[in-house]
Design an enzyme around this catalytic site. Structure first.
Site, PDB file in Angstrom:
ATOM      1  N   GLY A  94       0.813  -1.206   0.000  1.00 29.80           N
ATOM      2  CA  GLY A  94       0.000   0.000   0.000  1.00 29.80           C
ATOM      3  C   GLY A  94       0.845   1.254   0.000  1.00 29.80           C
ATOM      4  O   GLY A  94       0.465   2.274  -0.588  1.00 29.80           O
ATOM      5  N   HIS A 218      -5.082  -6.254   7.003  1.00 31.22           N
ATOM      6  CA  HIS A 218      -6.161  -5.481   6.416  1.00 31.22           C
ATOM      7  C   HIS A 218      -7.371  -6.364   6.094  1.00 31.22           C
ATOM      8  O   HIS A 218      -7.382  -7.554   6.389  1.00 31.22           O
ATOM      9  CB  HIS A 218      -5.648  -4.740   5.188  1.00 31.22           C
ATOM     10  CG  HIS A 218      -4.739  -3.594   5.554  1.00 31.22           C
ATOM     11  ND1 HIS A 218      -4.939  -2.311   5.090  1.00 31.22           N
ATOM     12  CD2 HIS A 218      -3.642  -3.527   6.349  1.00 31.22           C
ATOM     13  CE1 HIS A 218      -4.015  -1.517   5.583  1.00 31.22           C
ATOM     14  NE2 HIS A 218      -3.206  -2.238   6.345  1.00 31.22           N
TER      15      HIS A 218
END
Length: 434
Positions: A94, A218
């Protein structure tokens, strides 16, 4: 080898692979856990991986074609469709997704070196650093006391003559107020907001571009991994070049670029600056399997957030004071990445007591990044601007924490947290820690 022998070899290979799949299914029976017993504690994350994911990854390994390829392209197409975007570019994290998003905007002339980007002071470090790495200037602003996302009023006070964009971080699953920044390019840092919605629009579909993370903790995971979504074909092609050395191989205009430079071997044709941010097909295979689980898992996380706010909000935690929680903002759907809490006093005693009771805790992201040593160095070099006070960010820095949310949790986990907090308050009232 004769045709008959080749057929027999393929049949034998298929039989072996079916056996491997059965063994994986037996070994991972019951995984990923769809329900977690709160009596076992409250971890930050419950593993989301099961036989489907591991089997898909093993298939890629058995093919021996493991680098970025067909699986990556398939996952990119599926994720773009999930977000309602024209295309997606997968990368290795990310953080790299944020770096690639901002770098492509500069490379395509949508932003220029020295342009300012509004950045909330409470976020992860790699929401901030890529702004500088792209030659842009982060302008740090406060977060809203009811959402912990960028505060439009603080942002309005911080805007200057060169402010061109805002990095709207959907913090811990709460959607930022992206409709409040007229005249600025909105970029979504949706690394922790998979499946969240603002005004009925899904995270990733709102800004000029959006970045996601697929780290292990996540909503879904590719172990490490990230992705950027966009509609603009020029930006998508630039990102395809920049994530892999600057070459032309994955671009939609590859043929035209190759024809324009016939003297260069097309296999090593470099058309932009670049990095090596490539994912693997093993990661992409995990992502494709995980994506099928995501809608239901987000629904559960959102329900957890709603019920825990009702169970925990306003409770007293002894010397840490009365607790504030952060209900879903009107007009949004919370993605439920993690559950933030603001203590009324020092967070340390509350965090220690929760940890002692088996509840994992963390500060809220990097807390106020302006107070981190790295930012002081950035500011001293004149690479950032700090034009406004940050009282809410300071409060989060000193009193903010979060506990984990998961698809496998439920209302009973909130009830257990409330019970532990009640015990903390009782212990305090009876003369101190126990």
């Amino acid at each position: 080898m004769s045709g008959e022998q080749e057929g027999a070899a393929r049949a034998a290979s298929a039989e072996r692979r079916a056996l491997i799949r059965r063994l994986i299914a037996e070994e991972l029976a019951g995984e990923p856990a769809e329900r977690h017993d709160p009596a076992l504690g409250h971890p930050l994350v419950v593993s989301p991986l099961g036989a489907e994911e591991v089997g898909a990854a093993v298939e890629v390994l058995l093919s021996t074609r493991v680098t970025m390829g067909a699986e990556t392209r398939a996952f990119e197409a599926e994720w773009a469709a999930y977000c309602g975007r024209a295309g997606a570019v997968m990368v290795n994290s990310g953080s790299s997704a944020n770096l690639l998003m901002l770098g492509a905007l500069v490379a395509c002339g949508r932003l220029a070196p020295g342009d300012e980007v509004l950045v909330p002071a409470v976020t992860w470090s790699t929401s901030l650093f890529p702004v500088i790495q792209a030659g842009l200037v982060p302008v740090m602003v406060d977060v809203h006391p009811e959402t912990l996302c960028i505060d439009p009023a603080s942002a309005a006070r911080a805007r200057g003559a060169r402010t061109r964009a805002v990095l709207a971080v959907h913090l811990l699953g709460q959607m930022a107020e992206t409709g409040a920044f007229d005249g600025l390019m909105v970029l979504e840092d949706a690394c922790g907001a998979h499946g969240g919605r603002y005004g009925g629009r899904i995270a990733g579909s709102i800004g000029e571009m959006a970045a996601f993370s697929f780290f292990f903790s996540h909503h879904i995971t590719t172990m490490e991994g990230g992705i950027v979504v966009a509609d603009d074909p020029e930006l998508l092609d630039m990102m395809r070049s920049m994530r892999a050395h600057g070459w032309a191989r994955e671009r939609s205009d590859r043929a035209a670029l190759e024809a324009a430079t016939p003297e260069i071997d097309a296999r090593f044709l470099f058309v932009s600056s670049g990095y090596n941010l490539r994912p693997t097909d093993v990661q992409a295979a995990l992502g494709r399997a995980q994506l099928r689980r995501l809608p239901e898992w987000v629904r559960r996380r959102r329900e957890n957030h709603r019920s825990w706010c009702a169970q925990i909000g306003g409770l007293s935690a002894g010397e840490s004071g009365r607790l504030q929680v952060f209900p879903e903002a009107p007009g949004t759907e919370h993605a439920g990445f993690a559950f933030p809490i603001l203590a009324g006093g020092p967070r340390g005693p509350l965090m220690r007591r929760l940890e002692a009771a088996g509840v994992e805790t963390r500060p809220v992201s990097g807390s106020n990044l302006v107070r981190q040593p790295a930012f002081r160095q950035i500011l001293a070099r004149g690479q950032a601007r700090l034009p406004v006070e940050l009282p809410v960010s300071d409060a989060i820095h000193e009193r903010g924490l979060f506990i984990g949310n998961s698809h496998a949790f439920g209302a009973a986990h909130g009830a257990r947290i409330a019970e532990i907090i009640g015990q903390i308050a009782a212990g305090q009232n009876q003369g101190g820690e126990r």
